[in-house]
Motif scaffolding. Structure first.
Motif: not given
Length: 174
Positions: A77-91
């Motif tokens: 929302i803040d960057h007016d962009r599409e949603l990105r998938p959660l990355q396995p590294m972050d998970i």
């Protein structure tokens, strides 16, 4: 008169934004030629192979997924962009290691049944066959296996989950 959902259509603006507009409006007439998903097309809620596996097999991680999903939505929302998938590294780091595994290993006294369950889930996640484009194993290796491969944790892993210990030895081999 009550407004109905089918009174609205979603159109693609030239800048890339997709917006809802009233059916038959001048905005739809001007920009309605762009390809737009049909209203019946629905996104499937998936958080990737590792995320889906953990969600289903380790319910305790769900609040931490909620934090990651909330952060992603806010950034989009803040960057007016599409949603990105959660990355396995972050998970592996923010959903599995930091909130669950690390505190469980450092707890005194350690709840060996809980730690054993966490290690089993890690081993089972490691054994998944991820699609070639997913970094599931890389995320698990860097943020979980390598952190388990230290003198203070490795003996616990060896005692509670010998199969995971063997996987760590085979993968990292230190």
């Amino acid at each position: 008169m009550a407004e109905k959902e089918d009174d609205w259509v979603r159109i693609q603006l030239p800048g890339g934004s997709s917006v809802p507009v009233r059916r038959g409006s001048p905005v739809e007439a001007a920009f309605g030629t762009s390809p737009v998903p049909a209203p019946t097309d629905r996104m499937q809620w998936s958080i990737g192979l590792l995320g889906d596996f953990l969600w289903l097999n380790l319910p305790e991680c769900r609040p931490f997924f909620a934090e990651q999903i909330k952060a992603e939505v806010e950034q989009a929302i803040d960057h007016d962009r599409e949603l990105r998938p959660l990355q396995p590294m972050d998970i592996a780091d923010y959903v599995l290691w930091q909130p669950l595994i690390e505190p469980a290993l450092e707890a005194r006294p350690m709840d060996e049944q809980w730690v054993s369950r966490l290690l089993r889930v890690v081993r089972e996640a490691w054994e998944l066959e991820p699609p070639p484009w997913e970094d599931t194993r890389y995320g698990l290796r860097v943020y979980v296996l390598e952190r388990l491969d230290v003198p203070e944790h490795l003996p616990v892993v060896e005692r509670l989950d010998p199969a995971l210990y063997a996987a760590i030895r085979a993968e990292i081999g230190s």
